[in-house]
Design an enzyme around this catalytic site. Sequence first.
Site, PDB file in Angstrom:
ATOM      1  N   LYS A 281      42.212 -46.127  33.435  1.00  0.00           N
ATOM      2  CA  LYS A 281      42.031 -45.523  32.117  1.00  0.00           C
ATOM      3  C   LYS A 281      43.101 -44.461  31.875  1.00  0.00           C
ATOM      4  O   LYS A 281      43.468 -43.755  32.817  1.00  0.00           O
ATOM      5  CB  LYS A 281      40.668 -44.807  32.052  1.00  0.00           C
ATOM      6  CG  LYS A 281      39.462 -45.693  31.897  1.00  0.00           C
ATOM      7  CD  LYS A 281      38.192 -44.839  31.822  1.00  0.00           C
ATOM      8  CE  LYS A 281      36.934 -45.680  31.868  1.00  0.00           C
ATOM      9  NZ  LYS A 281      36.735 -46.548  30.699  1.00  0.00           N
ATOM     10  N   ARG A 355      29.378 -54.318  34.285  1.00  0.00           N
ATOM     11  CA  ARG A 355      28.757 -55.651  34.251  1.00  0.00           C
ATOM     12  C   ARG A 355      28.890 -56.353  35.597  1.00  0.00           C
ATOM     13  O   ARG A 355      28.067 -57.197  35.940  1.00  0.00           O
ATOM     14  CB  ARG A 355      29.349 -56.470  33.093  1.00  0.00           C
ATOM     15  CG  ARG A 355      30.822 -56.713  33.185  1.00  0.00           C
ATOM     16  CD  ARG A 355      31.447 -57.132  31.860  1.00  0.00           C
ATOM     17  NE  ARG A 355      31.634 -56.013  30.933  1.00  0.00           N
ATOM     18  CZ  ARG A 355      32.236 -56.091  29.748  1.00  0.00           C
ATOM     19  NH1 ARG A 355      32.682 -57.256  29.317  1.00  0.00           N
ATOM     20  NH2 ARG A 355      32.379 -55.035  28.986  1.00  0.00           N
TER      21      ARG A 355
HETATM   22  N1  BES Z   1      32.182 -46.666  31.341  1.00  0.00           N
HETATM   23  C1  BES Z   1      32.840 -47.468  30.396  1.00  0.00           C
HETATM   24  C2  BES Z   1      32.161 -47.502  29.033  1.00  0.00           C
HETATM   25  C3  BES Z   1      32.178 -46.213  28.255  1.00  0.00           C
HETATM   26  C4  BES Z   1      33.247 -45.913  27.432  1.00  0.00           C
HETATM   27  C5  BES Z   1      31.112 -45.338  28.325  1.00  0.00           C
HETATM   28  C6  BES Z   1      33.234 -44.747  26.704  1.00  0.00           C
HETATM   29  C7  BES Z   1      31.118 -44.169  27.598  1.00  0.00           C
HETATM   30  C8  BES Z   1      32.181 -43.868  26.781  1.00  0.00           C
HETATM   31  C9  BES Z   1      32.959 -48.922  30.890  1.00  0.00           C
HETATM   32  O1  BES Z   1      32.961 -49.105  32.243  1.00  0.00           O
HETATM   33  C10 BES Z   1      34.254 -49.417  30.371  1.00  0.00           C
HETATM   34  O2  BES Z   1      35.241 -48.907  30.788  1.00  0.00           O
HETATM   35  N2  BES Z   1      34.193 -50.375  29.430  1.00  0.00           N
HETATM   36  C11 BES Z   1      35.344 -50.895  28.815  1.00  0.00           C
HETATM   37  C12 BES Z   1      35.178 -52.400  28.734  1.00  0.00           C
HETATM   38  C13 BES Z   1      36.429 -53.139  28.366  1.00  0.00           C
HETATM   39  C14 BES Z   1      37.435 -53.064  29.482  1.00  0.00           C
HETATM   40  C15 BES Z   1      36.061 -54.581  28.079  1.00  0.00           C
HETATM   41  C16 BES Z   1      35.458 -50.299  27.416  1.00  0.00           C
HETATM   42  O3  BES Z   1      34.425 -50.055  26.780  1.00  0.00           O
HETATM   43  O4  BES Z   1      36.573 -50.060  26.984  1.00  0.00           O
HETATM   44 ZN    ZN Z   2      34.788 -49.003  33.171  1.00  0.00          ZN
END
Ligand code: BES
Ligand code: ZN
Length: 504
Positions: A281, A355
């Site tokens: 990230k 997931r």
């Molecule tokens: N932990 C994040 C989701 C999240 C994002 C929670 C912002 C709270 C605030 C999750 O693990 C994630 O990174 N999801 C990605 C999925 C994508 C790679 C398909 C996302 O939401 O960008």
């Molecule tokens: Zn994530």
Amino acid sequence: MLSLKLLQGNYNNYQSDGYFIFLPDGFSFSGEYEFVTNEFPHAQKLLKQHGFTGKKSDSYTLSTEKDGNLVHYIFLGLGDESKCSFNSIVESRRRSIARGIQMAKKLKLSEISTMIPSVKESDQYASMIEQLAIAAIMMTYEFETFKSSKKDVKPWSGTLTFLSEDCGENCQNSIERASIVGHTMNSVTRYFADLPPNIATPSYLSNEAEKLAKKDGLLFESFGRERAEELGMGGFCAVDIGSEQDGKFVILEYKSGKSDAPTIALCGKGVTFDTGGISLKPSNYMTGMKYDMSGAAAVLGIMSIIGQLKPAINVVGLMPFVENMPSGRAARQDDIITHLNGKTTEIKNTDAEGRLILSDTLAYAEKFYKPDTIIDIATLTGACVVALGHFYTGLISNNDELIASLRESGQKTGDRVWPLPLDDDYRDGIKSQVADIANIALSSYSGGTIEAAVYLQNFVTSSSWAHLDIAGTSNDVPAINYVGKGATGASVRLLVDYILSKSR
Ligand code: BES
Ligand code: ZN
Ligand code: MG
């Protein structure tokens, strides 16, 4: 700590060092509130002059001296409730009582008493008292463990006494339940979620779960990667392997002792920190990712509450705790993994890790507990924050009755959920050329929250199942005073109410 007390009978002259006095729009000090004018003959004019007319956000305090002690009358506006539904009245009263608690805390009052005005549907009076009491306790939560200036300051503790002429026999139970739900949500769910990720590691949380199990009479089980590998939990292992911290798969079980009682399984996402892994990230998206274990923290709190309340229903809580880190050992994009149920996933993005661990957790729940209902709780997608913002948890389910029950519990408790669709059309998005499914969809599909849910759906076969995406509701919710800063305890009130409703 805020203690709750209930006194039933005629308590017109009850003495405490503070009173919450709820006043509707256009109030007057006659009838039950006449005692105010005994203390303050000019109260009506005084409040008006200070702009207090009884509007929803109004509050004002008048103080006087009685037998050498200061006594505070904290007036709280209710607004015009005449055209509102019962649930929306309760929600606005939650925020009113929370404003009162804020003032009581500032004044360091040791006992506040209050009479809660009744609403049309008076048979729900006990439920309203319960809801307001939980909100009052939520308002007292603060995360100050690491403020060295607060180290020797004793936190405020007071008593909130509900005075009621006759609120029925349910009322005492309501107050006791509220105390358990409110305080456990604060000290378990919110506290563990707020803890920093260098402290709240998978092993730490597993130890804490064991302590709660002992305290609340729950069965405890915990295992790490070795056992997970033996079981074939490829998703759990793929996320765990990049970290120096050992992952822990933690199970807490409550057995009601009733042979014909149904079983509910709760699966909570427990990523103690989400860097995204190899699909790293950007730093401004990484801050706050300690909250990525909020689903598991909710399950911990709920299991502790269930252990204390002992309802006639079986509940098992499953919490995969892992840290999602990039390293030389970490899972990559293009990896293919095999899950507990034999299905294979092509990893196309290591940041879609929630997931990957939940898939094995759902399959584990079905295989070993054969639950009637599975509910998973996860900070799963940023897309859910885009879709619903911070006031509604995303709800996706394969069962319409379950959707209806959860929506009802959400409206009743103020821990609200909103349904999103689960149609076969979405399933094609996560097709993989090389494995059974991919962990992210083709970009032409969009709808990231539903994409994650159709992925999870591959790991549920026989149970009715609901998926709760708490990415927007788990922390830093704006504007709702009693929810406060940091961790919110999202889905605890919702699921405790849901579970209790199924045990009756
Ligand atoms: N932990 C994040 C989701 C999240 C994002 C929670 C912002 C709270 C605030 C999750 O693990 C994630 O990174 N999801 C990605 C999925 C994508 C790679 C398909 C996302 O939401 O960008
Ligand atoms: Zn994530
Ligand atoms: Mg945390």
